[in-house]
Design an enzyme around this catalytic site. Structure first.
Site: not given
Length: 700
Positions: A347-349, A351
């Protein structure tokens, strides 16, 4: 003794168990109407100093009762619960997390309960006092002697009036500390016997069979959703949604015992990063004003800058890789019969961290050899085609024969000097164009890091072999660890990968590029997510097309989207019909030649004319690109095995009122999104040849 409804098996995956052992009291006298209480096991959840007793699932409680009844408490008996994620140490009455760090919880074998003061939830008595209550109840039932008074460990009074009315008197606080005599005065609280008599939902439990394992990596900060919950709590939600989606959409496969469940395990790197002492250093230089905001920035936003620092980037990638390897090894130890695959989600960073790790994995030598052979067989042809494309771009196609005659491929072209081109008979003007092109591309290559291997070709055109590393252009200089397994699929939720690649200088991803050890890649985002960026336009930059619309888990588009598209389609139809009618009228009045009119008409009018000539009485069948449900087949390269990469969620009706208001919620919505979970399950089970009961409209 009769069997309570709560003790019946609640999972089809487990054979029926014998009834739990009876409670501690001795057998009643013959002819008595006493029936032993059926115990249920609970654990204590502590949140913000508040205690809440949570029941184990029916199958977990039966396992615990079976171990308890077998008299194994003399040793340290450990019973796995909650799908194997928690162990219960029976002798110590403790519930311990297996895969992550968490406070140990108290476990209790519960038979008697009283209603609490604050939230009206029932609280179990201690096991020893429950035995006293049960013994008094047995005597009262057997002898018919009620109005029994008992004194609790806290010197409070419990009165058993009759089987239906049992009361616990909570004493009124007195200023006289010497008065310690139990009293019936005070607020009466309801007392209940047996879990079936209290309002509590017993969880169904989870299938024993695990088909696939997914590691989930969080983004910036310690909190992962708008309620400031940890990655463990958010992944618990994701797992619970997946169980309900399996029951709703894979019922046939479950009945045929083809499907068990998917296990999701959280990977936490934030605590390791902030335990390096960097927080103390930051505290020294942080200004004292707006303290809470500055603390939030230090604890959350700065994670992005930490990842772009070579020192802390190394800490982060080491933590993520080592934690995933540790979890994988521990999972296999506890599940030796597991034969499923492994996928990863970020999720977010998180990924971006996973993407950088995956781009730096090393494929097996035999795979490298296979790729090398494939590239050798096509290198000469592709090299010539590349030169043709370059000459065509420079409007010098007439010199293709000269380059073919000299057997010039792309690599040779980039080694050419003005003298070489002159010797080949290329005039001055074309020579200058070619040399300018070579010099501009060479400058672009020198902007790359030495480790990016961009010498195979420029970053915008990509390279044509399996050792493509231009995707790593601008990555922080770090030693990326290797994973102990090959992930089947990589899922990115609300991901900024596309933005970071662009900022690093990667303008285009080679269509032939795929992650070395992972063949699947899905980029899933909410339309209002301010952190999410697309990937597909970096692979196909010359074509504008919409991301794949994720179908709603109930099998249709949300009502407000259907209404919006219906109105858009209607307005386009009206516009087309009106333009067609005006054009026919204009032709009849002016009798202008059709070619001249077409030259002066707009693109929309030309489309309307084609529609009115071919199908004058019918509406256009295809809606405009903005409202198409299914996009035409688009080649988006090998990054996801030739399949689409970008998938967009449907916003909820309330979210469509104000995009800005729900932007933050859009970035944190994935943990409880049924549509996201269903796509993950669909793609995971497709690798095993298992499909949904009913294909969802619009799905690939």
């Amino acid at each position: 003794a009769r069997r309570s409804p709560r003790s019946s098996p609640m999972s089809a995956q487990e054979p029926p168990r014998p009834p739990p052992a009876a409670a501690e009291p001795p057998e009643p006298e013959p002819g008595g109407r006493y029936e032993a209480v059926v115990p249920h096991w609970f654990w204590c959840k502590v949140t913000d100093t508040r205690e809440r007793w949570v029941p184990f699932s029916a199958q977990d409680s039966e396992r615990l009762e079976e171990a308890h009844g077998a008299g194994k408490e003399q040793g340290d008996v450990v019973v796995p619960t909650s799908g194997g994620r928690y162990d219960v140490h029976l002798r110590a009455r403790q519930r311990v997390a297996v895969y992550w760090e968490e406070e140990v919880s108290e476990v209790r074998r519960c038979t008697w309960f009283y209603k609490g003061d604050k939230d009206n939830k029932f609280i179990p008595y201690s096991e020893s006092f429950s035995e006293e209550l049960e013994e008094a109840y047995m005597i009262a039932v057997t002898l018919g002697e009620w109005k029994k008074k008992l004194e609790s460990p806290n010197r409070e009074v419990i009165i058993l009036h009759n089987p239906k009315l049992m009361v616990h008197y909570h004493p009124i606080a007195s200023s006289d500390d010497w008065v310690s005599t139990p009293t019936e005065q005070g607020r009466p609280r309801t007392v209940k016997r047996g879990v079936e008599n209290i309002a509590v939902e017993i969880p169904n439990g989870e299938p024993l069979q695990i088909d696939h394992l997914v590691f989930v990596v969080h983004g910036i900060g310690p909190a992962c959703d708008i309620r400031f919950r940890s990655i463990v709590q958010c992944v618990n939600d994701f797992r619970n949604v997946s169980l309900s989606m399996l029951q709703a959409h894979f019922k046939k496969a479950q009945e045929q015992q083809q499907v068990g469940r998917v296990e999701f395990l959280p990977v936490n790197w934030h605590s390791s990063l902030h335990s390096t002492g960097v927080d103390v250093d930051l505290e020294r230089i942080t200004l004292p004003s707006i303290n809470r905001l500055r603390h939030f920035i230090n604890d959350t936003i700065l994670d992005v800058f930490f990842y772009n620092s070579s020192t802390y980037c190394q800490t982060i990638v080491d933590t993520v890789a080592s934690e995933m390897n540790r979890l994988h090894q521990l999972f296999l130890q506890r599940n030796p019969q597991f034969r499923g695959g492994v996928s990863i989600a970020g999720h977010s960073l998180g990924s971006l961290i996973l993407f950088d790790l995956l781009t730096n994995q090393k494929a097996d030598p035999e795979e490298d050899e296979h790729c090398a052979q494939g590239s050798r067989t096509t290198s000469s042809m592709e090299g010539t085609e590349d030169v043709k494309e370059i000459l065509k771009k420079l409007e010098l196609s007439e010199y293709c024969d000269v380059f073919e005659k000299e057997k010039m491929d792309r690599q040779a072209l980039f080694l050419c000097t003005e003298k070489n081109l002159k010797e080949m008979g290329i005039p001055l003007g074309p020579r200058m164009k070619i040399l300018h092109y070579i010099s501009s591309k060479t400058e672009m290559k020198h902007g790359a890091e030495p480790g990016s291997l961009s010498q195979h070709g420029d970053s915008s055109e990509g390279v044509r072999n399996c050792q493509h590393r231009d995707i790593g252009l601008g990555q922080v200089s770090a030693n990326y660890p290797q994973l102990n397994y090959k992930p089947s699929i990589f899922f990115a939720f609300g991901s900024p990968i596309g933005m970071f690649l662009t900022v690093r200088g990667v303008k285009r991803i080679d269509p032939n590029y795929s992650l070395p050890t992972c063949k699947g890649f899905f980029n899933i985002f909410h339309p209002f997510d301010p952190v999410a960026y697309r990937i597909e336009p970096m692979i196909v930059p010359d074509l504008e097309f919409e991301p794949m619309l994720l179908p709603h888990h109930k099998g249709r588009k949300r009502m407000h989207l259907e209404l919006k598209e219906g109105l858009t389609r209607m307005s386009v139809d009206l516009k087309n019909n009106l333009l067609g009618s005006l054009r026919v009228a204009w032709q009849s009045f002016t009798r202008a030649p059709v070619p001249a009119l077409e030259a002066a008409s707009t693109e929309a009018e030309a489309e309307a004319e084609a529609g009115t000539e071919k199908q004058p009485d019918t509406k256009p069948e295809e809606p405009p690109a903005a409202v198409k449900e299914e996009t035409p087949l688009i080649n988006v390269g090998r990054l996801n095995g030739g399949n689409r990469i970008d998938y967009v969620l449907q916003e909820k009706p309330i979210e469509s009122f104000n995009e800005y208001l729900f932007a933050l919620q859009g970035h944190l919505c994935y943990w409880e999104s049924e549509d996201t979970v269903l796509l993950v399950l669909k793609e995971i089970y497709q690798t095993q040849g298992i499909t949904l009961d009913q294909p969802l409209p619009g799905s690939q």
